[in-house]
Scaffold this motif. Structure first.
Motif, PDB file in Angstrom:
ATOM      1  N   ASP A  29       1.938  -4.370   6.016  1.00 26.93           N
ATOM      2  CA  ASP A  29       0.544  -4.763   5.817  1.00 26.93           C
ATOM      3  C   ASP A  29       0.071  -5.527   7.060  1.00 26.93           C
ATOM      4  O   ASP A  29       0.691  -6.519   7.445  1.00 26.93           O
ATOM      5  N   LYS A  73      -3.571  -1.011   6.158  1.00 31.61           N
ATOM      6  CA  LYS A  73      -4.715  -1.882   5.835  1.00 31.61           C
ATOM      7  C   LYS A  73      -5.458  -2.315   7.091  1.00 31.61           C
ATOM      8  O   LYS A  73      -5.943  -3.459   7.157  1.00 31.61           O
ATOM      9  N   SER A  83      -5.100   3.213   7.733  1.00 27.25           N
ATOM     10  CA  SER A  83      -5.671   2.624   6.530  1.00 27.25           C
ATOM     11  C   SER A  83      -5.558   3.677   5.433  1.00 27.25           C
ATOM     12  O   SER A  83      -6.283   4.663   5.447  1.00 27.25           O
ATOM     13  N   GLY A  93       0.781  -1.233   0.000  1.00 20.10           N
ATOM     14  CA  GLY A  93       0.000   0.000   0.000  1.00 20.10           C
ATOM     15  C   GLY A  93       0.809   1.278   0.000  1.00 20.10           C
ATOM     16  O   GLY A  93       0.314   2.321   0.423  1.00 20.10           O
TER      17      GLY A  93
END
Lengths: 367, 598
Positions: free
Chosen positions: B104, B133, B163, B18
């Motif tokens: 993550d 996440k 997030s 991410g």
């Protein structure tokens, strides 16, 4: 162009669907048959090409003779009224042994059909059963006898080779039996497994014991030798005829001439446009009744498309590809003459006997 | 700008953890970009976006007003996320004082994160652990923290849950950047020293150098000198990306931005080089510069030999933007004229190939990638051989050395056996195992780079159901018992198919590649004999039977279009083949060697 043109009529019905068949044919009975014939007659009689003379007329299918003789006669009359034909015009109908009687054949001859093409396919019962044919071996000879009695002087038999389990000996026997019936014309087709057929599904599961490529080649060579000895000349890769009995209709395709198609799924090409009619009889009938366009698909052919088609078709026939119509480079020509697949003579490029096995390769190299 | 209000940082993350989404959110929250207008801002090239990885980094400047009421200048420097680009990562890290370490919450730490985090720690960067996440239902904050502590030896007590997708925790991260990352400490009064951490080529501006000003300042009109080459340039423009280009008056101590100056080749704005003032040169360059060193080599040939000139032009253009791409002309008896190209790694090679084919509309043949071997000859000389067909005859060779890597593999405990078997099969030498968490371990191996070029990564993934992650770095050369295996088609050696392999695998690989070729080379008009040989000794052989027929059984009015299309397809297939002698060989045949290692 408005000269004589080849006319094709597609009859999309069969008593049953054969395992290898990917043609536009339906095992449908009942009123739909009559409705389709009515619609076809309407399509023919309202043709935008009305008045253009017929060069040849060919009823194919399906099994045209699955229809009543009177229905076929009515359709032929519609064609003749729309596309004037001479007394000598070749008018063919396909048919299957098992769908014809002497009486029916007599009526067809009477209606004007002068060439009969019988789908014999094989003279071995096990092949016929496996292919899903509706006739037996004995019925082939009966149909030929009846056709001759009915006055058909131009008779073709279709045979298939490379069938599952078929060996060279069985194929020779087939050829002998076919020649014993003295056909004027023979079409020999190597079995091709087409998608969307029963055979295709069997093939994928490994259920078909197909002959090796070498065997297929030997079968074809054997056929050419026997046909030639029997006076049937190979004039196209898959077709053999006595002198004067070459199929004029199919020659029009191979010469890349125009053709008109009527009926469900029929294909026609005029100029650079090729169109295919709606395939399903019910959809076709609906469209005719509603006065809607019948085209399922239309294709505008580019110069390159037409050129490749000319090459692909032209090399199939004995008269060869007309190099005046399709100019080719020396390199391209050498790429097919050097392996011994083709020869040139004047304006013609012809496949050699060895080259007939590589027609696709030759076309690709020339294109 | 007051130096104490500057914060330079980057994001360290494993692929898919991410990073790009987090960067996007940071840009939004600081107001650099509005809304979700363009996802994943930092990935500028289409190709990067398609592959979901960042191969070129960019720096973006943002303003952030913190709780303390002060407005800070943030420079977010993006880093490449693939092992091929380790050196570029190290330079990007050097340009920063801190890093966000993104893990993550559902996956934990991966091998690449460890490698990059270790690099960041070695450079004394402040590290802010971020567990991303957290919106996912099976997010496991404690697991992720445990792994950060055990695998990375980083205090995870202040890890920030976030997030990037929902926006949760983003402000906390920005405040942490202010509080925990120190401002830059350069000397404003000293001569200019700026580190080039990235560059790209612009058709109008020439090479654009992305720099971090360590000491002094640079402004338009300044005369600058590249310390590695001594070349001088006049600065045209300086500026920053926000993320749109913005020209500025000057780049001052501690700041990050770009410089242009009619720099004609990207090689003159080399990553890692130090920019100084031409008039008042610094004495010492910044540490750590090294020339980009290609690790993987392959031949690039046009399928159609008429495209040779086009290919040269295309590679030259590509190189303008990619100084790590090296090439020199090469001739192959089988393939004609082409180029031997050097790449940082397999991914770099694939990207270059794709860009050449896509952007320049070329049909290319890539020969199997090879590493660079050091060949010591009997006469005492040493040769670098990266084209297997050029390996001299064995009786002139004293010994051969091959490049080695130190590999780190992170894997769940259940797959340790599978990983070790794979490494053993690839001539790996086991070094150690570490257990950063109860469920996963870190396995260290020394492996020949040449073995990793084969399908090592695919095999690693497939034998661990995708759970393993890999990182490696070059560790030096080592003696190896290597032989050249030649491939012959109808008795003629095809130079482009030769490969160098450890002797104990020669028979197996020779046999496997012969089998593979039998599958991918289509049947021809003539019988084709395929052989593998070491010297004059045949070690494997097979035969492709000729095709006996290629003909359409029947062709009438309704068949014409379909049959024509069939032939068009055959023709297209032919165009993508290379004629070697009279044999048509498809592109994939040349990569057969990649697919045969078991």
């Amino acid at each position: 162009m408005s000269g004589p043109v080849a006319i094709y009529i597609h009859v999309p019905f069969c008593p049953s669907k054969c395992g290898y068949c990917d043609f536009n044919s339906f095992a449908m009975t009942g009123p739909i048959q009559g409705e389709t014939v009515d619609a076809m007659e309407h399509e023919i009689r309202t043709s935008p090409h009305a008045g253009r003379p017929a060069k040849t007329i060919f009823f194919g299918g399906g099994t045209p003779t699955y229809l009543e003789a009177s229905q076929l006669a009515r359709l032929l009359q519609a064609v003749l009224d729309t596309h004037p034909a001479g007394a000598e015009t070749e008018i063919t109908t396909e048919s299957n042994p098992g769908t014809v009687t002497l009486e029916k054949l007599g009526a067809l001859r009477q209606a004007g059909f002068n060439r009969l093409s019988l789908g014999a396919q094989s003279f071995a019962t096990q092949d016929l059963v496996q292919l899903g044919r509706v006739h037996g071996v004995a019925e082939i000879a009966e149909a030929v006898t009846a056709a001759r009695q009915a006055g058909f002087e131009n008779l073709n038999l279709d045979l298939m080779f490379g069938l599952p389990g078929q060996n060279l000996a069985r194929w020779r026997n087939n050829l002998d039996q076919a020649l014993a019936l003295h056909p004027d014309h023979l079409s020999l087709y190597g079995l091709t497994i087409e998608p969307n057929t029963r055979f295709f599904r069997y093939f994928q599961r490994g259920w078909l014991d197909l002959p090796a490529e070498d065997t297929m080649v030997a079968m074809y060579e054997e056929a050419v030798a026997r046909m030639t000895a029997a006076g049937l000349e190979p004039y196209e890769i898959s077709n053999f005829a006595r002198p004067g009995r070459r199929c004029q209709h199919n020659l029009a395709y191979w010469r890349a001439e125009e053709y008109i198609g009527y009926g469900p799924g029929a294909v026609g090409r005029i100029g650079t446009r090729r169109g295919t009619n709606l395939k399903h009889p019910a959809r076709y009938v609906e469209a005719v009744r509603a006065g809607e366009p019948l085209w399922l698909e239309e294709e505008e052919l580019s110069h390159d498309d037409l050129r490749l088609e000319r090459i692909m078709l032209g090399i199939r026939i004995e008269e060869g590809l007309d190099l005046a119509a399709v100019p080719l480079s020396d390199t391209a020509i050498a790429s097919v003459t050097e392996p011994g697949w083709a020869t040139t003579e004047g304006d013609r490029l012809r496949l050699t006997p060895a080259g007939r096995h590589f027609a696709s390769e030759v076309a690709v190299r020339l294109a | 700008m007051d130096q104490s209000l500057i914060r330079n940082f980057c994001i360290i993350a494993h692929i898919d953890h991410g990073k790009s989404t987090l960067a996007d959110r940071i840009l939004e929250v600081t107001g650099a970009v509005r809304g979700h207008a363009q996802e994943q801002m930092l990935d500028t090239m289409d190709l990067e976006r398609e592959r979901g990885i960042t191969i070129k980094m960019t720096a973006v400047r943002m303003n952030f007003t913190a709780k303390d009421g002060k407005t800070y200048q943030f420079n977010l420097i993006d880093t490449p996320g693939h092992v091929d680009f380790t050196y570029e990562v190290s330079r990007a890290l050097y340009a920063c004082e801190g890093a966000l370490l993104v893990v993550d919450s559902t996956q934990g730490v991966e091998a690449q994160t460890i490698a990059n985090a270790s690099m960041a720690m070695n450079q004394n960067l402040a590290i802010i652990p971020v567990v991303n996440k957290m919106d996912l239902p099976h997010a496991d904050l404690e697991m992720a923290k445990d792994e950060i502590e055990n695998a990375l030896m980083i205090d995870a007590s202040e890890a920030i849950p976030c997030s990037a997708k929902s926006g949760m925790g983003i402000t906390d991260i920005l405040e942490a950047v202010v509080e925990r990352i120190p401002p830059p400490t350069g000397d404003k009064e000293a001569s200019l020293r700026a580190l080039i951490f990235d560059s790209h080529f612009d058709t109008y501006q020439g090479a654009v150098a992305y720099v971090r000003v360590v000491d002094g300042e640079v402004k338009p009109g300044d005369k600058i000198r590249m310390m590695s080459t001594g070349k001088t340039f006049d600065v045209d423009e300086v500026g920053v990306f926000r993320p749109r280009l913005e020209r500025g008056q000057a780049l001052r101590t501690g700041e990050v931005g770009f410089i242009t100056g009619a720099i004609k080749t990207i090689g003159d704005a080399a990553v890692g080089d130090t920019v100084t003032s031409a008039e008042n040169s610094a004495v010492e360059p910044l540490p750590g510069y090294r020339k980009a060193k290609p690790m993987v080599f392959c031949g690039l040939y046009p399928t159609d030999s008429d495209q040779y000139a086009d290919l040269r032009e295309a590679i030259e253009k590509l190189q303008l933007n990619d100084s790590s791409l090296q090439f020199e002309p090469e001739t192959s008896a089988a393939l004609g004229f082409g180029f031997r190209c050097g790449f940082l790694g397999l991914l770099h090679m694939e990207i270059a190939r794709e860009r050449l084919e896509r952007e320049f509309n070329l049909d290319l043949i890539l020969t199997a990638p090879s590493v660079d071997y050091q060949v010591y000859m009997n006469d005492g000389s040493m040769l670098h051989i990266s084209n297997p067909s050029e390996l001299p005859s064995p009786n002139h060779i004293q010994r051969i050395e091959e490049p080695m890597v130190d590999a780190t593999i992170m894997v769940p405990n259940d797959y340790v056996g599978a990983v070790m078997t794979l490494c053993q099969d690839r001539r790996g030498v086991y070094k150690k195992t570490e257990y950063p968490s109860q469920t996963r371990c870190l396995i260290y191996y020394s492996l020949p780079l040449g073995e990793i070029l084969l399908d090592f990564f695919d095999k690693l993934k497939s034998s661990t159901r995708g759970y393993a992650s890999l990182d490696y770095e070059f560790s030096g050369y080592q003696d190896s018992d290597l032989v050249k295996v030649d491939i012959l088609l109808n008795g003629d050696q095809v130079d482009a198919l030769s490969f160098i392999v450890n002797k104990q695998f020669a028979y197996y690989r020779g046999k496997a590649i012969v089998e593979q070729l039998r599958k991918v080379v289509p049947r021809q008009q003539y019988e084709v004999k395929i052989q593998a040989a070491i010297g004059s000794k045949i070690i494997s052989a097979d035969v492709i039977k000729p095709f006996r027929k290629n003909v359409i059984a029947k062709c009438y009015g309704g068949d014409v279009s379909r049959k024509r299309k069939l032939l068009e397809k055959q023709k297209k297939g032919k165009k993508r083949m290379k004629n070697i002698g009279s044999i048509e060989v498809p592109q994939e045949a040349f990569l057969s060697v990649l697919r045969v290692a078991e």
